[in-house]
Design an enzyme around this catalytic site. Structure first.
Site, PDB file in Angstrom:
ATOM      1  N   ALA A 260     -18.970 -44.033  -0.773  1.00 48.64           N
ATOM      2  CA  ALA A 260     -18.938 -43.250   0.462  1.00 48.64           C
ATOM      3  C   ALA A 260     -17.987 -43.751   1.546  1.00 48.64           C
ATOM      4  CB  ALA A 260     -20.345 -43.189   1.043  1.00 48.64           C
ATOM      5  N   PRO A 262     -14.819 -44.979   3.785  1.00 45.84           N
ATOM      6  CA  PRO A 262     -15.320 -45.104   5.165  1.00 45.84           C
ATOM      7  C   PRO A 262     -16.101 -43.900   5.684  1.00 45.84           C
ATOM      8  CG  PRO A 262     -12.994 -44.563   5.197  1.00 45.84           C
ATOM      9  CD  PRO A 262     -13.362 -44.699   3.745  1.00 45.84           C
ATOM     10  N   GLY A 263     -16.361 -42.926   4.832  1.00 47.26           N
ATOM     11  CA  GLY A 263     -17.306 -41.900   5.244  1.00 47.26           C
ATOM     12  C   GLY A 263     -16.715 -40.545   5.580  1.00 47.26           C
ATOM     13  N   GLY A 264     -15.441 -40.332   5.300  1.00 47.66           N
ATOM     14  CA  GLY A 264     -14.816 -39.038   5.618  1.00 47.66           C
ATOM     15  C   GLY A 264     -15.541 -37.886   4.941  1.00 47.66           C
ATOM     16  N   ASP A 326     -16.469 -40.062  -5.451  1.00 50.98           N
ATOM     17  CA  ASP A 326     -15.091 -40.146  -4.943  1.00 50.98           C
ATOM     18  C   ASP A 326     -14.612 -41.550  -5.309  1.00 50.98           C
ATOM     19  OD1 ASP A 326     -12.774 -39.553  -3.568  1.00 50.98           O
ATOM     20  OD2 ASP A 326     -13.596 -40.068  -1.603  1.00 50.98           O
ATOM     21  N   CYS A 379      -7.966 -39.779  -5.479  1.00 48.87           N
ATOM     22  CA  CYS A 379      -6.699 -39.496  -4.790  1.00 48.87           C
ATOM     23  C   CYS A 379      -5.571 -40.067  -5.657  1.00 48.87           C
ATOM     24  CB  CYS A 379      -6.681 -40.038  -3.365  1.00 48.87           C
ATOM     25  SG  CYS A 379      -6.979 -41.801  -3.223  1.00 48.87           S
TER      26      CYS A 379
HETATM   27  C1  LIG Z   1     -11.835 -43.632  -2.490  1.00 47.44           C
HETATM   28  S1  LIG Z   1     -12.862 -44.673  -1.601  1.00 47.44           S
HETATM   29  C2  LIG Z   1     -14.063 -43.549  -0.988  1.00 47.44           C
HETATM   30  C3  LIG Z   1     -13.610 -42.756   0.207  1.00 47.44           C
HETATM   31  C4  LIG Z   1     -14.763 -42.001   0.870  1.00 47.44           C
HETATM   32  N1  LIG Z   1     -15.467 -41.158  -0.070  1.00 47.44           N
HETATM   33  C5  LIG Z   1     -14.315 -41.161   2.044  1.00 47.44           C
HETATM   34  O1  LIG Z   1     -14.133 -39.962   1.907  1.00 47.44           O
HETATM   35  O2  LIG Z   1     -14.141 -41.735   3.125  1.00 47.44           O
HETATM   36  C6  LIG Z   1     -13.739 -45.493  -2.863  1.00 47.44           C
HETATM   37  C7  LIG Z   1     -14.892 -46.335  -2.359  1.00 47.44           C
HETATM   38  O3  LIG Z   1     -15.616 -46.775  -3.524  1.00 47.44           O
HETATM   39  C8  LIG Z   1     -16.190 -48.003  -3.217  1.00 47.44           C
HETATM   40  N2  LIG Z   1     -16.621 -48.621  -4.480  1.00 47.44           N
HETATM   41  C9  LIG Z   1     -15.868 -49.270  -5.399  1.00 47.44           C
HETATM   42  N3  LIG Z   1     -16.628 -49.656  -6.438  1.00 47.44           N
HETATM   43  C10 LIG Z   1     -17.890 -49.235  -6.177  1.00 47.44           C
HETATM   44  C11 LIG Z   1     -19.132 -49.353  -6.866  1.00 47.44           C
HETATM   45  N4  LIG Z   1     -19.215 -49.965  -8.046  1.00 47.44           N
HETATM   46  N5  LIG Z   1     -20.226 -48.810  -6.292  1.00 47.44           N
HETATM   47  C12 LIG Z   1     -20.158 -48.189  -5.085  1.00 47.44           C
HETATM   48  N6  LIG Z   1     -19.000 -48.073  -4.388  1.00 47.44           N
HETATM   49  C13 LIG Z   1     -17.892 -48.569  -4.926  1.00 47.44           C
HETATM   50  C14 LIG Z   1     -15.125 -48.734  -2.445  1.00 47.44           C
HETATM   51  O4  LIG Z   1     -15.684 -49.773  -1.664  1.00 47.44           O
HETATM   52  C15 LIG Z   1     -14.531 -47.608  -1.617  1.00 47.44           C
HETATM   53  O5  LIG Z   1     -15.109 -47.584  -0.339  1.00 47.44           O
END
Ligand SMILES: C[S@@+](CC[C@H](N)C(=O)[O-])C[C@H]1O[C@@H](n2cnc3c(N)ncnc32)[C@H](O)[C@@H]1O
Length: 440
Positions: A260, A262-264, A326, A379
């Protein structure tokens, strides 16, 4: 762009950030935050940012030119001079500023870095470049690495995955991105937000097929935009706003955003429907940013620090109606916003990301109620993270049925939809929506 004093400070800040990215593997955003902190004006900070982006987009050519112009590589302790000169060369190549001013500022930046004894070298290198430019640059367009400014492995992968669009994708990654906003429907409707922006003197327009998006035609200080401080607007690319459209939300649903921070997208979900949201992220510091965003936007959800690939540690056993994955990915679709990605990402990273994405999908699918929808998003523009990942998931899970969403923007790529950079002035994104079939 006019700068304070002799123009050395923003150039030196850009060079310091570039050294950290290209020599030490640090992410540009954090390197720049540190490097520009002491700059006196927003204009200087913007210039340092623009120059560092310009160098990263043209690094192979600039590095190669410096290799030709400087006979003996500077000692390690003088390495910063290489990046100050790369900034100077990038400016000379762009021809936005008069050449004498560029040379003057670069030489001043070398002195400001405490490398005064290399001022003569800096002056000679930049002047020689101007004199011999056509000879030095001859043949550059024949090598795709020099012509496009990407590492060879990435050019090859993009060319292989997108034989008809690879040049468009690489070109889009070298363009500055637009400033796109998401309108918070709980606060006001898009027309009201548009009217407020126009009244405040901003040029803004809606984006086709994206009901909450407005794009500004000029950069602006986001925090000063009307409605931003009290949660009416957020910055989010249009492609990232598509996840919510694929989720097909209905009030009362239990929704999991499994990656989630940074939460966008979590905030967009809550702005769009009265759902019960659980936002999970493995990174506690990044999850704090979700909390900050929810506070500004006046939204509420359950925040959980946890590994989404190990739900036993945090799941209460109640199935979800909607799940958004995501996933962490190569981020090759957002290179126009983060030009450092092309240099920081290594070919060996991709297989590990693909394995992590698959493990997240497999672990989360059982948490979905029959009839519920899981949306997988990245992305990335790499097939192996996107439609190939989707295909292998479907082979492993016979109870998953693809939802086509032909009405949404993007290229159908069986399964899922790809936003191909350059086609719609959106970031490169992939979405795959799958419904869980009822058991027989
Ligand atoms: C693409 S970013 C998410 C962006 C977010 N959905 C948004 O719209 O702001 C991917 C996120 O996955 C998290 N992440 C990576 N491995 C993970 C895991 N095993 N379990 C939960 N989160 C994970 C990362 O810390 C990162 O914040």
């Amino acid at each position: 762009m006019k700068t304070e004093g002799d123009g050395s400070a923003p150039r030196l800040a850009a060079a310091r950030a570039l050294l950290q990215v290209l020599d030490q593997g640090k992410a540009l955003d954090s390197a720049l935050d540190q490097a520009v902190a002491a700059l006196a004006t927003a204009r200087d900070r913007a210039l340092a940012r623009r120059l560092s982006h310009a160098v990263l987009r043209d690094w192979p050519a600039l590095d190669g030119l410096l290799g030709k112009l400087i006979k003996r590589r500077p000692a390690r302790r003088d390495r910063l001079v290489w990046f100050v000169l790369a900034v100077g060369l990038a400016e000379l190549r762009q021809q936005r500023e008069p050449a004498p001013a560029v040379v003057h500022a670069a030489v001043a930046a070398v002195a400001a870095a405490g490398l005064g004894r290399l001022k003569g070298l800096a002056n000679a290198v930049l002047r020689n470049y101007q004199r011999q430019r056509s000879t030095l640059e001859a043949g550059q367009d024949d090598d795709p690495v020099l012509a496009w400014g990407y590492p060879r492995w990435l050019i090859e992968r993009i060319r292989q995955d997108w034989p008809a669009q690879w040049e468009q994708i690489l070109a889009a990654g070298n363009q500055p991105p637009p400033l796109t906003l998401r309108v918070n429907r709980r606060h006001w409707c898009r027309d009201e937000a548009l009217a407020a922006l126009l009244a405040a003197g901003h040029q803004a327009a809606p984006l086709d097929g994206l009901p909450d998006a407005l794009v500004l035609s000029q950069r602006a200080a986001v925090s000063a935009l009307p409605g931003f401080a009290d949660g009416g607007l957020s910055v989010q690319d249009g492609a990232a706003q598509l996840a919510v459209e694929h989720l097909d939300l209905v009030a009362g649903q239990r929704v999991l955003d499994a990656c989630a921070a940074p939460g966008g997208k979590a905030a967009h979900i809550l702005e769009r429907a009265d759902v019960e949201l659980t936002a999970v992220d493995v990174d506690a510091r990044r999850l704090d940013q979700v909390a900050d965003n929810f506070r500004r936007l006046q939204l509420g959800g359950r925040l959980v620090v946890g590994n989404a690939a190990d739900p036993a540690a945090w799941w209460d056993g109640q199935p979800f109606d909607r799940i958004l994955v995501d996933a962490p990915c190569s981020a090759t679709g957002v290179i126009r916003r983060h030009p450092d990605i092309r240099w920081l990402r290594q070919p060996g990273d991709i297989a590990a990301l693909v394995a992590l994405q698959a493990s997240l999908l497999d672990a989360l699918w059982p948490l979905l109620v029959p009839g519920g929808i899981l949306v997988y998003a990245t992305c990335s523009v790499l097939a192996v993270e996107n439609h190939e990942q989707g295909r292998s998931f479907l082979e492993r899970h016979e109870d998953a049925d693809v939802i086509d969403h032909d009405q949404l923007p993007g290229l159908a790529c069986q399964p899922g939809r790809q936003i191909v950079p350059g086609a719609l002035d959106l970031d490169g994104f992939y979405h795959l929506a799958m419904r869980k079939l009822q058991p027989d």
